[in-house]
Design an enzyme around this catalytic site. Structure first.
Site, PDB file in Angstrom:
ATOM      1  N   SER A 117     -50.462  32.611 -31.991  1.00 59.88           N
ATOM      2  CA  SER A 117     -51.541  32.772 -31.104  1.00 59.88           C
ATOM      3  C   SER A 117     -52.728  32.342 -31.635  1.00 59.88           C
ATOM      4  O   SER A 117     -52.722  32.436 -32.804  1.00 59.88           O
ATOM      5  CB  SER A 117     -51.652  34.143 -30.574  1.00 59.88           C
ATOM      6  OG  SER A 117     -52.778  34.477 -29.869  1.00 59.88           O
ATOM      7  N   TYR A 141     -53.595  42.638 -32.412  1.00 57.17           N
ATOM      8  CA  TYR A 141     -52.778  41.852 -31.884  1.00 57.17           C
ATOM      9  C   TYR A 141     -52.667  40.375 -32.560  1.00 57.17           C
ATOM     10  O   TYR A 141     -51.583  40.099 -33.105  1.00 57.17           O
ATOM     11  CB  TYR A 141     -53.142  41.680 -30.300  1.00 57.17           C
ATOM     12  CG  TYR A 141     -52.330  40.196 -29.843  1.00 57.17           C
ATOM     13  CD1 TYR A 141     -53.006  39.045 -29.700  1.00 57.17           C
ATOM     14  CD2 TYR A 141     -50.741  40.183 -29.674  1.00 57.17           C
ATOM     15  CE1 TYR A 141     -52.415  38.097 -29.223  1.00 57.17           C
ATOM     16  CE2 TYR A 141     -50.380  38.983 -29.163  1.00 57.17           C
ATOM     17  CZ  TYR A 141     -51.007  38.109 -28.907  1.00 57.17           C
ATOM     18  OH  TYR A 141     -50.628  36.807 -28.755  1.00 57.17           O
ATOM     19  N   LYS A 145     -49.778  39.013 -35.252  1.00 58.36           N
ATOM     20  CA  LYS A 145     -49.297  37.567 -35.204  1.00 58.36           C
ATOM     21  C   LYS A 145     -49.524  36.548 -36.516  1.00 58.36           C
ATOM     22  O   LYS A 145     -48.549  36.017 -36.764  1.00 58.36           O
ATOM     23  CB  LYS A 145     -50.089  36.810 -34.009  1.00 58.36           C
ATOM     24  CG  LYS A 145     -49.395  37.076 -32.629  1.00 58.36           C
ATOM     25  CD  LYS A 145     -48.107  36.681 -32.249  1.00 58.36           C
ATOM     26  CE  LYS A 145     -47.607  37.237 -31.198  1.00 58.36           C
ATOM     27  NZ  LYS A 145     -46.338  36.874 -30.991  1.00 58.36           N
TER      28      LYS A 145
HETATM   29  C1  WQD Z   1     -60.486  33.887 -20.770  1.00 61.68           C
HETATM   30  C2  WQD Z   1     -62.179  33.967 -20.580  1.00 61.68           C
HETATM   31  C3  WQD Z   1     -63.282  35.967 -20.983  1.00 61.68           C
HETATM   32  C4  WQD Z   1     -61.329  37.795 -17.371  1.00 61.68           C
HETATM   33  C5  WQD Z   1     -56.257  35.965 -24.387  1.00 61.68           C
HETATM   34  C6  WQD Z   1     -55.712  36.898 -25.635  1.00 61.68           C
HETATM   35  C7  WQD Z   1     -54.358  36.520 -25.815  1.00 61.68           C
HETATM   36  C8  WQD Z   1     -53.792  34.935 -25.846  1.00 61.68           C
HETATM   37  C9  WQD Z   1     -55.105  34.161 -24.993  1.00 61.68           C
HETATM   38  C10 WQD Z   1     -51.576  34.741 -26.201  1.00 61.68           C
HETATM   39  C11 WQD Z   1     -62.793  34.626 -21.790  1.00 61.68           C
HETATM   40  C12 WQD Z   1     -63.164  35.546 -19.473  1.00 61.68           C
HETATM   41  C13 WQD Z   1     -61.550  36.910 -18.178  1.00 61.68           C
HETATM   42  C14 WQD Z   1     -62.351  38.383 -16.383  1.00 61.68           C
HETATM   43  C15 WQD Z   1     -63.873  36.878 -17.498  1.00 61.68           C
HETATM   44  N1  WQD Z   1     -52.850  34.897 -25.431  1.00 61.68           N
HETATM   45  N2  WQD Z   1     -62.947  36.351 -18.408  1.00 61.68           N
HETATM   46  N3  WQD Z   1     -63.578  37.589 -16.378  1.00 61.68           N
HETATM   47  O1  WQD Z   1     -59.357  36.641 -24.206  1.00 61.68           O
HETATM   48  O2  WQD Z   1     -59.505  33.965 -24.084  1.00 61.68           O
HETATM   49  O3  WQD Z   1     -57.237  35.259 -24.762  1.00 61.68           O
HETATM   50  O4  WQD Z   1     -55.359  35.070 -23.976  1.00 61.68           O
HETATM   51  O5  WQD Z   1     -51.613  35.000 -27.519  1.00 61.68           O
HETATM   52  O6  WQD Z   1     -53.497  37.142 -24.639  1.00 61.68           O
HETATM   53  O7  WQD Z   1     -56.288  36.567 -26.733  1.00 61.68           O
HETATM   54  O8  WQD Z   1     -58.150  35.166 -22.729  1.00 61.68           O
HETATM   55  O9  WQD Z   1     -57.876  35.358 -19.821  1.00 61.68           O
HETATM   56  O10 WQD Z   1     -58.675  37.379 -21.146  1.00 61.68           O
HETATM   57  O11 WQD Z   1     -60.215  35.573 -21.115  1.00 61.68           O
HETATM   58  O12 WQD Z   1     -65.077  36.376 -17.614  1.00 61.68           O
HETATM   59  O13 WQD Z   1     -62.256  38.985 -15.509  1.00 61.68           O
HETATM   60  O14 WQD Z   1     -62.340  34.523 -19.457  1.00 61.68           O
HETATM   61  O15 WQD Z   1     -64.308  36.446 -21.258  1.00 61.68           O
HETATM   62  O16 WQD Z   1     -64.017  34.017 -21.898  1.00 61.68           O
HETATM   63  P1  WQD Z   1     -58.707  35.228 -23.831  1.00 61.68           P
HETATM   64  P2  WQD Z   1     -58.709  35.771 -21.002  1.00 61.68           P
END
Ligand code: WQD
Length: 319
Positions: A117, A141, A145
């Site tokens: 990841s 997490y 990984k």
């Molecule tokens: C994306 C962006 C939030 C929800 C995750 C994990 C891990 C990895 C990739 C597997 C961020 C913003 C989110 C919301 C928002 N996958 N957001 N409002 O945190 O980049 O990564 O996925 O390994 O699972 O690390 O993904 O979808 O949570 O957030 O503004 O209601 O959207 O701040 O910038 P993230 P995410």
């Protein structure tokens, strides 16, 4: 060749399964169905129900089906959950890869594609991120990984296993309307749920040093991700390799751009409100995608609108 696909009943796993079979490879699925769905595994594909911590069952399965390689997806992957339950995450994710590798050594299985990841990068200072930068995960997490990568590397050194660790960026979309992401744990499914419930989507901060102030992420279509696994299987079948590879598009999209894309898919505006930043969110996390292109011969084919349109269709919000 027959590949053992752990986690093959999951959202990503069921797409990888279909890609492997389309390439002419046989697949056996190994899944505990804790989050996976049995009906996502075609009837003519063997489904072994079990925990990846059960080394004896893994070895029995590898021998029975003459497994030549393992694609190891089965793991827990919710960042917030890992902060609340770090011991469980290490038991599940590190314990799982440990059992899989031990079984592979005992059964002389020589190829491994490991699901890693972008979370191993933590909050990188540069973007796009190359595979060889300093790795500093900021969640249990991400740590599990990274430990899984180290374990794979170290076991392969002594056993001759050919391996690659695919570092997923932000996976989204659906290859088929019935194979959408059932978990509502990431931005796109969360935003689609907000639309369905007639609520505003929460945007975690708009004061980052990015073009529109919201975070940039590298969104990758799950169908593209699946093809990357098949390319990695081919690479490890034909060559003695051992390296991590970013799986991303190489370009970033902001949260507001994602909401605009969902709006195009639904032909309506997505209501949102700016709220406080979420701790641990790096301003930008975008893949350097040249190694995937040069080593795997793979690059993403789908764009953000393809992801949001297919996710909306899988969520029943678009024909
Ligand atoms: C994306 C962006 C939030 C929800 C995750 C994990 C891990 C990895 C990739 C597997 C961020 C913003 C989110 C919301 C928002 N996958 N957001 N409002 O945190 O980049 O990564 O996925 O390994 O699972 O690390 O993904 O979808 O949570 O957030 O503004 O209601 O959207 O701040 O910038 P993230 P995410």
């Amino acid at each position: 060749m027959t590949w053992l696909l752990t986690g093959g009943a999951g959202f990503i796993g069921c797409h990888v399964l279909r890609s492997l079979r389309s390439s002419g490879r046989d697949v056996v699925v190994f899944d505990d169905l804790s989050t996976g769905l049995a009906d996502r595994v075609p009837d003519d594909v063997p489904l072994i129900r079990g925990s990846v911590s059960d080394q004896a069952l893994l070895e029995e399965t590898m021998r029975e089906y003459k497994i030549a390689g393992v694609i190891h997806l089965a793991a827990k992957k919710a960042v917030a959950e890992s902060v609340a339950k770090p011991l469980w995450y290490y038991q599940e994710n590190v314990g799982g890869i440990e059992s899989v590798l031990a079984a592979m050594v005992n059964c002389e299985v020589g190829a491994m594609v490991y699901s890693s990841s972008a979370a191993v990068y933590g909050e990188p200072e540069t973007s796009p991120v190359r595979e060889d930068i300093c790795l500093a995960p900021i969640s249990p997490y991400g740590e599990t990984k990274l430990v899984g990568e180290w374990l794979t590397r170290d076991v392969a050194l002594g056993s001759g296993i050919s391996w690659t660790a695919l570092r997923y960026f932000n996976v989204a979309g659906a290859g088929h309307p019935e194979l959408g992401d059932p978990s509502v744990a990431n931005l796109i499914p969360i935003a689609l749920r907000s639309v369905r419930e007639g609520k505003s989507c929460q945007v975690y901060g708009n004061d980052y040093e990015t073009p529109d102030g919201t975070c940039l992420r590298d969104y990758i279509h799950v169908a593209d991700l699946a093809e990357a696994h098949t390319a990695a299987a081919a690479l490890t079948e034909a060559n003695q390799v051992g390296l991590p590879i970013n799986i991303g598009t190489g370009s970033g999209s902001s949260v507001l751009e994602v909401l605009d894309s969902i709006g195009r898919a639904l032909e309506r505006e997505v209501d949102y409100e700016i709220v406080a930043r979420r701790p641990g969110d790096p301003p930008a996390l975008v893949a350097a995608a040249d190694q995937a292109r040069e080593v795997l011969g793979w690059s993403a084919q789908y764009d953000l609108d393809d992801m949001t349109a297919s996710a909306a269709a899988a969520a029943g919000l678009r024909a």
